[in-house]
Design a protein around this motif. Structure first.
Motif, PDB file in Angstrom:
ATOM      1  N   GLU A 281       0.971  -1.177   0.177  1.00 41.10           N
ATOM      2  CA  GLU A 281       0.266   0.016   0.000  1.00 41.10           C
ATOM      3  C   GLU A 281       0.743   1.271   0.047  1.00 41.10           C
ATOM      4  O   GLU A 281       1.871   1.435   0.864  1.00 41.10           O
ATOM      5  N   PRO A 282       0.457   2.066  -0.956  1.00 41.50           N
ATOM      6  CA  PRO A 282       1.539   3.470  -0.955  1.00 41.50           C
ATOM      7  C   PRO A 282       1.538   4.219   0.482  1.00 41.50           C
ATOM      8  O   PRO A 282       2.615   4.551   0.723  1.00 41.50           O
ATOM      9  N   SER A 283       0.532   4.233   1.077  1.00 41.57           N
ATOM     10  CA  SER A 283       0.593   4.884   2.131  1.00 41.57           C
ATOM     11  C   SER A 283       1.355   4.262   3.265  1.00 41.57           C
ATOM     12  O   SER A 283       2.114   4.906   4.188  1.00 41.57           O
ATOM     13  N   LEU A 284       1.377   2.957   3.486  1.00 37.15           N
ATOM     14  CA  LEU A 284       2.313   2.160   4.201  1.00 37.15           C
ATOM     15  C   LEU A 284       3.907   2.620   4.075  1.00 37.15           C
ATOM     16  O   LEU A 284       4.594   2.686   4.726  1.00 37.15           O
ATOM     17  N   ALA A 285       3.861   2.480   2.468  1.00 36.68           N
ATOM     18  CA  ALA A 285       5.451   2.984   2.039  1.00 36.68           C
ATOM     19  C   ALA A 285       5.892   4.010   2.391  1.00 36.68           C
ATOM     20  O   ALA A 285       6.966   4.307   2.868  1.00 36.68           O
ATOM     21  N   ARG A 286       4.894   5.221   2.457  1.00 37.14           N
ATOM     22  CA  ARG A 286       5.023   6.548   2.928  1.00 37.14           C
ATOM     23  C   ARG A 286       5.648   6.552   4.526  1.00 37.14           C
ATOM     24  O   ARG A 286       6.668   7.257   4.575  1.00 37.14           O
ATOM     25  N   ASP A 287       4.902   5.845   5.030  1.00 34.75           N
ATOM     26  CA  ASP A 287       5.267   5.677   6.493  1.00 34.75           C
ATOM     27  C   ASP A 287       6.673   5.128   6.927  1.00 34.75           C
ATOM     28  O   ASP A 287       7.389   5.438   7.536  1.00 34.75           O
ATOM     29  N   LEU A 288       6.820   4.115   6.003  1.00 32.33           N
ATOM     30  CA  LEU A 288       8.158   3.307   6.243  1.00 32.33           C
ATOM     31  C   LEU A 288       9.372   4.198   5.832  1.00 32.33           C
ATOM     32  O   LEU A 288      10.394   4.021   6.531  1.00 32.33           O
ATOM     33  N   VAL A 289       9.439   5.056   4.742  1.00 32.98           N
ATOM     34  CA  VAL A 289      10.448   5.681   4.454  1.00 32.98           C
ATOM     35  C   VAL A 289      10.739   6.997   4.997  1.00 32.98           C
ATOM     36  O   VAL A 289      11.857   7.680   4.919  1.00 32.98           O
ATOM     37  N   LYS A 290       9.601   7.625   5.573  1.00 32.69           N
ATOM     38  CA  LYS A 290       9.723   8.802   6.628  1.00 32.69           C
ATOM     39  C   LYS A 290      10.235   9.986   6.043  1.00 32.69           C
ATOM     40  O   LYS A 290      11.021  10.576   6.474  1.00 32.69           O
ATOM     41  N   GLY A 291       9.926  10.283   4.547  1.00 31.51           N
ATOM     42  CA  GLY A 291      10.454  11.227   3.787  1.00 31.51           C
ATOM     43  C   GLY A 291      11.776  11.262   3.396  1.00 31.51           C
ATOM     44  O   GLY A 291      12.147  12.345   3.011  1.00 31.51           O
ATOM     45  N   LYS A 292      12.494  10.227   3.678  1.00 30.79           N
ATOM     46  CA  LYS A 292      14.008  10.121   3.371  1.00 30.79           C
ATOM     47  C   LYS A 292      14.102  10.079   1.772  1.00 30.79           C
ATOM     48  O   LYS A 292      15.383  10.335   1.317  1.00 30.79           O
ATOM     49  N   VAL A 293      13.358   9.413   0.990  1.00 24.24           N
ATOM     50  CA  VAL A 293      13.412   9.096  -0.413  1.00 24.24           C
ATOM     51  C   VAL A 293      12.156   9.507  -1.100  1.00 24.24           C
ATOM     52  O   VAL A 293      10.921   9.358  -0.474  1.00 24.24           O
ATOM     53  N   ALA A 294      12.052   9.497  -2.328  1.00 21.63           N
ATOM     54  CA  ALA A 294      10.858   9.680  -3.157  1.00 21.63           C
ATOM     55  C   ALA A 294      10.473   8.334  -3.379  1.00 21.63           C
ATOM     56  O   ALA A 294      11.246   7.467  -3.074  1.00 21.63           O
ATOM     57  N   LEU A 295       9.267   8.203  -3.831  1.00 27.08           N
ATOM     58  CA  LEU A 295       8.757   6.866  -4.011  1.00 27.08           C
ATOM     59  C   LEU A 295       8.154   6.747  -5.721  1.00 27.08           C
ATOM     60  O   LEU A 295       7.720   7.906  -6.265  1.00 27.08           O
ATOM     61  N   GLN A 296       8.353   5.742  -6.277  1.00 23.25           N
ATOM     62  CA  GLN A 296       7.837   5.505  -7.617  1.00 23.25           C
ATOM     63  C   GLN A 296       6.999   4.183  -7.851  1.00 23.25           C
ATOM     64  O   GLN A 296       7.252   3.364  -7.025  1.00 23.25           O
ATOM     65  N   GLY A 297       5.784   4.632  -8.506  1.00 20.26           N
ATOM     66  CA  GLY A 297       5.141   3.136  -8.866  1.00 20.26           C
ATOM     67  C   GLY A 297       3.416   3.545  -8.547  1.00 20.26           C
ATOM     68  O   GLY A 297       3.142   4.736  -8.560  1.00 20.26           O
ATOM     69  N   ASN A 298       2.779   2.728  -8.430  1.00 15.62           N
ATOM     70  CA  ASN A 298       3.084   1.237  -8.227  1.00 15.62           C
ATOM     71  C   ASN A 298       1.631   0.492  -8.723  1.00 15.62           C
ATOM     72  O   ASN A 298       1.513  -0.659  -8.197  1.00 15.62           O
ATOM     73  N   LEU A 299       0.868   0.937  -9.867  1.00 17.93           N
ATOM     74  CA  LEU A 299      -0.190   0.102 -10.213  1.00 17.93           C
ATOM     75  C   LEU A 299       0.160  -1.257 -10.866  1.00 17.93           C
ATOM     76  O   LEU A 299       1.106  -1.236 -11.638  1.00 17.93           O
ATOM     77  N   ASP A 300      -0.657  -2.005 -10.642  1.00 16.74           N
ATOM     78  CA  ASP A 300      -0.632  -3.498 -11.213  1.00 16.74           C
ATOM     79  C   ASP A 300      -0.721  -3.290 -12.326  1.00 16.74           C
ATOM     80  O   ASP A 300      -1.814  -2.826 -13.031  1.00 16.74           O
TER      81      ASP A 300
END
Length: 361
Positions: A281-300
């Motif tokens: 879940e993107p929101s979970l990934a957001r929480d895990l990275v804590k703003g340290k990196v940007a994210l890319q993705g993630n549609l099936d």
């Protein structure tokens, strides 16, 4: 460094640097490829690696989706293949249509068959030429992405001799010959560093490392046999560029399936962007990275076969989950893996249009 036309759309680069953007930049993995009729037309007269090795052809197919989706897609990715690195190491790779190695590495003794030193300008200069040609041809419309495969993923191909459902041979190497495996992984990483630095010199404005088989490793084996060598690439590229006075470019790691290690990757990998598959879940990934990196993705990617109603619904949902505090920030919209050959190009257009609509601030 060559003089290039000024960049007109820097949305991707701003998002990769962690900035808030007016909407999410969007591109898709395998963007130049078999789902496009214009690509299949080129392919009729040319073998796969012939296209990779011919800068004019690689430029043409890289530009095809940019022409088709002008104003909708925010990046071009150079047409090449992760397996050009094993080729540079001296291995034969065929594409018919899946990749195959006629003479794979069966035991550590076979490592002696590889080139001890790799001159990337000699072995992979055609990629650099294609990047420079494409960057000029883009005329600043969108940034150009360069890439390579990750050491573990390339190692697995080199040992298995192609794709595999079990990776039995490659994993057996890790477990039976851990020291020899790590030495080979480090050698592959060194070639990747030189290759990526060369791509930046040639004109690449963002880099991506594809660890397509990261998720095939248990978490502790990922940390032992994949993570250190991906980290080696991030650190090596940045230090070499800095030493030569070349401005750094953002670097993305797509460790498919390694969702258990997202916090570790954000904290210690050295990458600016982490690509996500569709299994988190993107929101979970957001929480895990804590703003340290940007994210890319993630549609099936299979949602591109699901019809426009389902596609719009899921892009809306994805956008809401990626938004941080209700704002589009440090997010590059993409699929959770490469686009597959049977997709209707008009359904991909709809995906782009939905991202524009639902990611806008």
């Amino acid at each position: 460094m060559t003089d290039f036309p000024p960049l007109k759309n820097d949305l991707l680069l701003r998002a990769a640097r962690g900035e808030e953007t007016e909407r999410a930049p969007v591109w898709v993995m395998r963007q130049a490829g078999r789902y496009l009729p214009e690509f299949r037309e080129v392919r009729l007269g040319h073998e796969f690696f012939e296209i990779c090795r011919t800068p004019a052809l690689a430029t043409e197919v890289t530009l095809q989706p940019i022409r088709r989706y002008t104003g909708l897609v925010d990046a071009a990715i150079i047409f090449s293949d992760i397996l050009v690195v094993p080729q540079a190491l001296g291995m034969e790779v065929l594409m018919n249509p899946a990749p195959s190695f006629p003479d794979p590495l069966n035991t550590p003794d076979d490592i002696a068959k590889l080139r001890s030193e790799v001159d990337v300008n000699k072995e992979l200069g055609y990629v650099f030429e294609a990047i420079t040609m494409t960057r000029k041809a883009l005329d600043g419309e969108v940034p150009l992405i360069g890439f390579c495969g990750a050491p573990w993923t390339l190692f697995a191909y080199m040992v298995e001799g192609g794709g595999s459902k079990t990776l039995q041979k490659a994993k057996s190497w890790l477990f039976k010959y851990p020291d020899e495996s790590k030495a080979l992984l480090a050698r592959i990483a060194d070639v990747c560093i030189d290759f990526l630095v060369g791509q930046v010199k040639a004109g690449a404005q963002l880099l991506q490392v594809f660890d397509s088989w990261a998720g095939e490793l248990a978490p502790h084996h990922f940390e032992e046999f994949s993570f250190p060598f991906n980290q080696q690439i991030a650190e090596g590229v940045k230090s070499k560029l800095a030493a030569e006075g070349i401005p750094l470019v953002p670097v993305t790691l797509f460790a498919k399936g390694a969702n258990q290690s997202i916090a570790l990757l954000a904290e210690k990998s050295g990458y600016d962007v982490l690509g996500l598959d569709w299994c988190i879940e993107p929101s979970l990934a957001r929480d895990l990275v804590k703003g340290k990196v940007a994210l890319q993705g993630n549609l099936d990617p299979n949602l591109l076969y699901g019809g426009k109603v389902a596609l719009e619904r899921e892009v809306k949902r994805m956008s809401e989950s990626f938004k941080a505090g209700g704002k589009t920030k440090a997010w590059i919209a993409n699929l959770g893996h490469g686009i597959t050959p049977g997709v209707d190009p008009e359904d991909l257009r709809w995906f782009f249009e939905c991202v524009h609509k639902y990611s806008a601030n």
